[in-house]
Design a protein around this motif. Structure first.
Motif, short mmCIF file in Angstrom:
data_model
loop_
_atom_site.label_atom_id
_atom_site.label_comp_id
_atom_site.label_asym_id
_atom_site.label_seq_id
_atom_site.Cartn_x
_atom_site.Cartn_y
_atom_site.Cartn_z
N UNK A 1 27.86 19.39 -19.54
CA UNK A 1 28.91 18.49 -20.00
C UNK A 1 30.23 19.22 -20.24
N UNK A 2 30.35 20.45 -19.78
CA UNK A 2 31.54 21.25 -20.09
C UNK A 2 32.81 20.61 -19.56
N UNK A 3 32.73 19.98 -18.41
CA UNK A 3 33.86 19.23 -17.83
C UNK A 3 33.32 17.86 -17.44
N UNK A 4 33.65 16.86 -18.25
CA UNK A 4 33.02 15.54 -18.11
C UNK A 4 33.28 14.92 -16.73
N UNK A 5 34.41 15.18 -16.13
CA UNK A 5 34.76 14.56 -14.85
C UNK A 5 34.11 15.26 -13.65
N UNK A 6 33.56 16.45 -13.89
CA UNK A 6 32.94 17.19 -12.79
C UNK A 6 31.48 16.80 -12.61
N UNK A 7 30.94 17.05 -11.43
CA UNK A 7 29.53 16.79 -11.19
C UNK A 7 28.69 17.82 -11.93
N UNK A 8 27.42 17.50 -12.07
CA UNK A 8 26.50 18.42 -12.73
C UNK A 8 26.41 19.73 -11.95
N UNK A 9 26.40 19.65 -10.63
CA UNK A 9 26.31 20.85 -9.80
C UNK A 9 27.50 21.78 -10.06
N UNK A 10 28.69 21.22 -10.10
CA UNK A 10 29.88 22.04 -10.33
C UNK A 10 29.89 22.65 -11.73
N UNK A 11 29.50 21.87 -12.72
CA UNK A 11 29.47 22.40 -14.09
C UNK A 11 28.46 23.53 -14.24
N UNK B 1 14.96 27.92 -14.01
CA UNK B 1 14.54 29.24 -14.53
C UNK B 1 13.17 29.65 -14.01
N UNK B 2 12.60 28.77 -13.17
CA UNK B 2 11.29 29.07 -12.55
C UNK B 2 10.24 29.40 -13.63
N UNK B 3 10.22 28.57 -14.67
CA UNK B 3 9.24 28.74 -15.75
C UNK B 3 8.37 27.50 -15.84
N UNK B 4 7.15 27.62 -16.36
CA UNK B 4 6.26 26.45 -16.43
C UNK B 4 6.83 25.36 -17.32
N UNK B 5 6.82 24.15 -16.82
CA UNK B 5 7.29 23.01 -17.60
C UNK B 5 6.20 22.55 -18.54
N UNK B 6 6.56 21.94 -19.68
CA UNK B 6 5.54 21.42 -20.61
C UNK B 6 4.74 20.30 -19.97
N UNK C 1 28.53 27.84 -14.76
CA UNK C 1 27.82 28.55 -15.83
C UNK C 1 26.92 29.65 -15.28
N UNK C 2 26.97 29.85 -13.96
CA UNK C 2 26.23 30.97 -13.38
C UNK C 2 25.02 30.61 -12.56
N UNK C 3 24.67 29.33 -12.48
CA UNK C 3 23.53 28.93 -11.65
C UNK C 3 23.99 28.78 -10.19
N UNK C 4 23.08 29.04 -9.25
CA UNK C 4 23.41 28.91 -7.83
C UNK C 4 23.40 27.44 -7.42
N UNK C 5 24.43 27.04 -6.66
CA UNK C 5 24.55 25.64 -6.25
C UNK C 5 23.32 25.17 -5.49
N UNK C 6 22.82 26.00 -4.59
CA UNK C 6 21.66 25.61 -3.79
C UNK C 6 20.45 25.35 -4.67
N UNK C 7 20.29 26.16 -5.71
CA UNK C 7 19.16 25.97 -6.63
C UNK C 7 19.31 24.69 -7.44
N UNK C 8 20.54 24.39 -7.85
CA UNK C 8 20.78 23.17 -8.63
C UNK C 8 20.49 21.94 -7.78
N UNK C 9 21.01 21.94 -6.55
CA UNK C 9 20.79 20.80 -5.65
C UNK C 9 19.31 20.61 -5.37
#
Length: 279
Positions: free
Chosen positions: A221-231, A273-278, A235-243
């Motif tokens: 939510x750092x920039x409300x007008x931007x997409x989640x991928x861009x935000x 983060x490639x960690x087990x989900x609950x 923050x350091x995550x790779x776009x391909x991984x987010x998509x």
């Protein structure tokens, strides 16, 4: 014993020479029936220990003391001390601490086990106070808060609603939130410019690493007008991984942060983060 009989609180305030301080956002509730209704909304019983934030003239404190085993009230305005000596004179289970709850160490906050929070909060400290307790090492069983109605709508909003934001998503990781009643501005002294509402938050943690997921949410939510991928890429995550993660969650690549629920953010965090989900 603290009795339910009413008293002329405004008369006591006047006799003690008290003047309202705008800096503290002071708007007091004095309607006895409403005060006890708020305590009922909070589900306070005779085995409960309660923390109140912002005691004011002690009217809500009295109502809590009638129902609870004990109440510890935090108040930063020492000019209220002579007022509280009178309004709580017959409430031995009520303790007032003239301290800023934001500066009190977790270990000294409440000398008991499980506890509940009840408060009538000014707008400017609502979010800081909320997260002071949410992020505590010893979070409350529940919080019942009287807040500006606009804030209540935001806290209880569903994902995708216009009011939904980072605070809503972050709270949803640990608490179920619902609005229990609205309160007209005319019931406060002095009368504020907006109506209020009571929200109840019940502790229901969804994950063990909420602090890390909250950090992800803040980035989303750092920039409300931007997409989640861009935000998140910012923050350091790779776009391909987010998509790829969004695709697994059935969200399009151009989705914005307000479309994801707290549960979605938990799943997104574990995918990124490639960690087990609950389970």
């Amino acid at each position: 014993m603290c009795y339910t009989v009413g008293m002329n609180v405004l008369k006591i305030l006047s006799e003690c020479g008290f003047t309202f301080n705008k800096r503290f956002g002071q708007n007091f509730l004095t309607d006895t029936n409403l005060l006890h209704a708020v305590v009922t909304d909070a589900g306070i019983g005779d085995n409960d220990d309660v923390i109140e934030v912002g005691v004011g003239a002690g009217t809500l404190t009295r109502a809590i003391a009638v129902a609870a085993r004990s109440v510890i009230g935090y108040e930063i305005d020492r000019s209220l001390e002579p007022v509280l000596e009178r309004t709580l004179a017959d409430c031995p289970n009520a303790t007032i601490r003239f301290a800023d709850v934001m500066r009190v160490d977790d270990g000294a906050l409440c000398p008991v086990g499980a506890y509940k929070v009840v408060a009538n909060l000014p707008y400017y400290i609502t979010t800081p106070v909320l997260f002071r307790f949410v992020e505590s090492q010893h979070p409350p069983v529940s919080m019942t808060l009287t807040v500006q109605k606009e804030v209540a709508d935001r806290l209880s909003a569903a994902a995708g609603a216009p009011e939904y934001g980072a605070v809503t998503a972050a709270l949803g990781l640990d608490y179920r939130v619902r609005t229990t009643r609205t309160i007209s501005r005319k019931l406060f002294t002095p009368e504020p410019n907006v109506d209020s509402a009571v929200v109840r938050l019940d502790h229901a943690p969804q994950c063990e690493n909420a602090a890390a997921v909250r950090k992800l949410i803040r980035s989303a939510f750092s920039m409300r007008r931007k997409t989640l991928v861009n935000n998140l890429s910012g923050a350091g995550y790779k776009k391909a991984d987010i998509v790829a993660a969004l695709e697994k969650l059935s969200f399009p690549a151009d989705v914005r942060g307000e479309r994801l629920s707290p549960t979605d953010y938990i799943r997104l965090y574990h995918l990124l983060t490639n960690t087990p989900a609950p389970v």
